[in-house]
Write a protein that holds these residues in place. Sequence first.
Motif, PDB file in Angstrom:
ATOM      1  N   ASP A   7       0.800  -1.219   0.000  1.00  0.00           N
ATOM      2  CA  ASP A   7       0.000   0.000   0.000  1.00  0.00           C
ATOM      3  C   ASP A   7       0.831   1.266   0.000  1.00  0.00           C
ATOM      4  OD1 ASP A   7      -2.458  -1.373   0.008  1.00  0.00           O
ATOM      5  OD2 ASP A   7      -2.337  -1.664   2.177  1.00  0.00           O
ATOM      6  N   TYR A   8       2.114   1.172   0.450  1.00  0.00           N
ATOM      7  CA  TYR A   8       2.946   2.373   0.576  1.00  0.00           C
ATOM      8  C   TYR A   8       4.375   2.114   0.114  1.00  0.00           C
ATOM      9  CZ  TYR A   8      -0.834   3.788   3.692  1.00  0.00           C
ATOM     10  OH  TYR A   8      -2.054   4.098   4.215  1.00  0.00           O
ATOM     11  N   TYR A   9       5.008   3.197  -0.286  1.00  0.00           N
ATOM     12  CA  TYR A   9       6.430   3.207  -0.625  1.00  0.00           C
ATOM     13  C   TYR A   9       7.061   4.405   0.065  1.00  0.00           C
ATOM     14  CZ  TYR A   9       5.520  -0.121  -4.380  1.00  0.00           C
ATOM     15  OH  TYR A   9       5.171  -1.231  -5.096  1.00  0.00           O
ATOM     16  N   VAL A  10       8.352   4.305   0.320  1.00  0.00           N
ATOM     17  CA  VAL A  10       9.126   5.461   0.756  1.00  0.00           C
ATOM     18  C   VAL A  10       9.969   5.832  -0.451  1.00  0.00           C
ATOM     19  CG1 VAL A  10      10.959   6.282   2.269  1.00  0.00           C
ATOM     20  CG2 VAL A  10       9.108   4.899   3.204  1.00  0.00           C
ATOM     21  N   SER A  11       9.731   7.027  -0.980  1.00  0.00           N
ATOM     22  CA  SER A  11      10.385   7.450  -2.211  1.00  0.00           C
ATOM     23  C   SER A  11      11.239   8.687  -1.990  1.00  0.00           C
ATOM     24  CB  SER A  11       9.333   7.765  -3.287  1.00  0.00           C
ATOM     25  OG  SER A  11       8.613   6.605  -3.628  1.00  0.00           O
TER      26      SER A  11
END
Length: 149
Positions: A7-11
């Motif tokens: 559901d999430y990424y750290v970009s």
Amino acid sequence: MNGTNVDYYVSGFDTAGKRVGSLICDFDPNKNAEKLAALKEKAKSLFSDAAVVDVVSAADYNKYLTGEYVRGVDGQLTAYVAPEPTAEEKTAAEKASLAAEYASNKADMLNALQVAQLAGNTNAVANIQQDYKDMTEAYKAAVEGVTAK
């Protein structure tokens, strides 16, 4: 549909807002501040070009992947607008266009010269040689006339 199983990424994003890299965030970032801080630090160390490291949703991540979106100054997803070319880039493009046209004309003249030589047509050879000299002078003048706009 996200096209991803998380559901999430750290970009990481550069100063222009373009995504330079991402790490999978396999937990809810809103519920685990310690894990999030550690993942952000890892991203900062991996993405040296990143000016900002932030959590993004999978849906936004997919949009960043297309290159059609960037991170806006407000931190929100925004459509990418290509910057206007600089004066130097415009000058370089104009010179490249002139060079391509010159090379094409030169190749055409070389073919015509070879045909004239094979046919023994000395008048045509002399005319083509003069046309080549004139074209080369015109090309040099045109290139010198290109200035930054």
